[in-house]
Write a protein that holds these residues in place. Structure first.
Motif, mmCIF file in Angstrom:
data_model
loop_
_atom_site.group_PDB
_atom_site.id
_atom_site.type_symbol
_atom_site.label_atom_id
_atom_site.label_comp_id
_atom_site.label_asym_id
_atom_site.label_seq_id
_atom_site.Cartn_x
_atom_site.Cartn_y
_atom_site.Cartn_z
ATOM 1 N N GLY A 1 23.276 23.474 -4.154
ATOM 2 C CA GLY A 1 22.626 22.444 -3.324
ATOM 3 C C GLY A 1 22.042 21.311 -4.148
ATOM 4 O O GLY A 1 22.307 20.136 -3.863
ATOM 5 N N VAL A 2 21.278 21.659 -5.184
ATOM 6 C CA VAL A 2 20.621 20.583 -5.951
ATOM 7 C C VAL A 2 21.640 19.760 -6.748
ATOM 8 O O VAL A 2 21.474 18.543 -6.912
ATOM 9 C CB VAL A 2 19.487 21.101 -6.889
ATOM 10 C CG1 VAL A 2 18.351 21.689 -6.088
ATOM 11 C CG2 VAL A 2 19.995 22.069 -7.923
ATOM 12 N N LEU A 3 22.720 20.411 -7.194
ATOM 13 C CA LEU A 3 23.751 19.646 -7.912
ATOM 14 C C LEU A 3 24.502 18.719 -6.965
ATOM 15 O O LEU A 3 24.814 17.575 -7.313
ATOM 16 C CB LEU A 3 24.734 20.596 -8.619
ATOM 17 C CG LEU A 3 24.211 21.241 -9.904
ATOM 18 C CD1 LEU A 3 25.186 22.299 -10.415
ATOM 19 C CD2 LEU A 3 23.956 20.195 -10.994
ATOM 20 N N ALA A 4 24.790 19.225 -5.758
ATOM 21 C CA ALA A 4 25.479 18.385 -4.763
ATOM 22 C C ALA A 4 24.600 17.188 -4.380
ATOM 23 O O ALA A 4 25.089 16.046 -4.287
ATOM 24 C CB ALA A 4 25.830 19.207 -3.531
ATOM 25 N N LEU A 5 23.305 17.454 -4.192
ATOM 26 C CA LEU A 5 22.392 16.362 -3.830
ATOM 27 C C LEU A 5 22.256 15.346 -4.970
ATOM 28 O O LEU A 5 22.178 14.137 -4.739
ATOM 29 C CB LEU A 5 21.022 16.916 -3.441
ATOM 30 C CG LEU A 5 20.976 17.669 -2.099
ATOM 31 C CD1 LEU A 5 19.627 18.353 -1.914
ATOM 32 C CD2 LEU A 5 21.231 16.713 -0.938
ATOM 33 N N ALA A 6 22.232 15.860 -6.221
ATOM 34 C CA ALA A 6 22.151 14.959 -7.381
ATOM 35 C C ALA A 6 23.391 14.069 -7.435
ATOM 36 O O ALA A 6 23.302 12.874 -7.736
ATOM 37 C CB ALA A 6 22.019 15.764 -8.667
#
Lengths: 94, 182
Positions: free
Chosen positions: A48-53
């Motif tokens: 999730g955090v990588l996709a959002l980044a």
């Protein structure tokens, strides 16, 4: 150059320009990223955090760095950043 | 379309884009190396990461994207002849850069108070190296923002703002890897 005519609607009541929409979007994505860390699945948090980044990086490239009107460059940067994010996630999962 | 016209499509100075791409590659390589070394001790890396000041770092993300927004707006305002507004936006962008550095300083001071140095664990070697190198870019970016506030030709503002967005972009990719992938 951005003109007043390029202003678009990104809220229900007020009119904002694309830069303001991008900024508000970036803040919302950052908040979502922070909320994601409350989840109990580390793999889900990482994905999730990588996709959002990746989405945030694309917004910065498109609006702040003005590549929205240079789609080939935007695609190129997005592709490289996507490969980078997948590689980081792969190394995380190993 | 041939290659030269593809290059001509880029907004602003070509050399600034060479710098942006170079910096992204350098930080990208650093983050991949960080994840590679993490494979040797994932538990130790997760434990070390738990000592980081995540709230401050997340707040710093908001600070940088807001600062980037002001720098981008400054260019728009300067081009539409709102010169004073553009200068004020650049000053505020620089001030937010200083806020970022103060929060980073508080974070480093906290680590020092806990006796955490770059020798404590390989995680902290990468942490200090990558975040320190980024902070050095923020410091340089603040100086650039102040310079273009003074010499506010639209071309100068465009180049300076592009440098600042690069600093923003690097942080966006660095923050989740260093602070969140436990």
């Amino acid at each position: 150059m951005r003109s007043v005519s390029s202003r678009v609607k990104c809220g229900r009541r007020r009119r904002h320009d694309p830069l303001t929409c991008a900024w508000l979007g970036l803040l919302a994505l950052s908040l979502t990223s922070a909320l994601l860390t409350l989840l109990h699945s580390p793999q889900l948090v990482a994905a999730g955090v990588l996709a959002l980044a990746l989405i945030k990086a694309r917004v910065i490239l498109a609006q702040y760095l003005d590549l929205a009107r240079r789609p080939r460059w935007l695609r190129g940067f997005t592709m490289v950043l996507t490969i980078f994010s997948v590689l980081i996630f792969g190394l995380y999962l190993v | 379309m041939n290659d030269s016209s593809l290059i001509d499509e880029l907004p602003g100075e070509l050399l600034m884009w060479v710098l942006i791409i170079s910096e992204l590659l350098v930080f990208g390589a650093g983050l991949i190396a960080f994840m590679g070394v993490r494979l040797t001790d994932p538990t130790g890396f997760a434990e070390a990461q738990s000592h980081l000041y995540r709230t401050g770092a997340a707040f710093n993300t908001a600070v940088l994207v807001t600062s980037g927004y002001l720098a981008a707006q400054a260019l728009h305002w300067r081009r539409t002849n709102f010169r004073l507004k553009a200068r004020l936006a650049l000053l505020c962008a620089a001030a937010l850069g200083i806020v970022f550095l103060i929060i980073k300083g508080v974070e480093y001071t906290g680590k020092a108070a806990q006796g955490i140095t770059y020798e404590t664990h390989p995680f902290f070697l990468f942490y200090y190296l990558l975040t320190g190198f980024h902070a050095a870019h923020v410091l340089a970016g603040v100086a650039v923002l102040l310079l273009i506030t003074w010499r506010d030709d639209p071309n100068n503002i465009e180049a300076g703002a592009q440098f600042w967005h690069m600093v923003d972009l690097v942080w966006i990719m660095l923050f989740p890897v260093i602070y969140l992938l436990g």
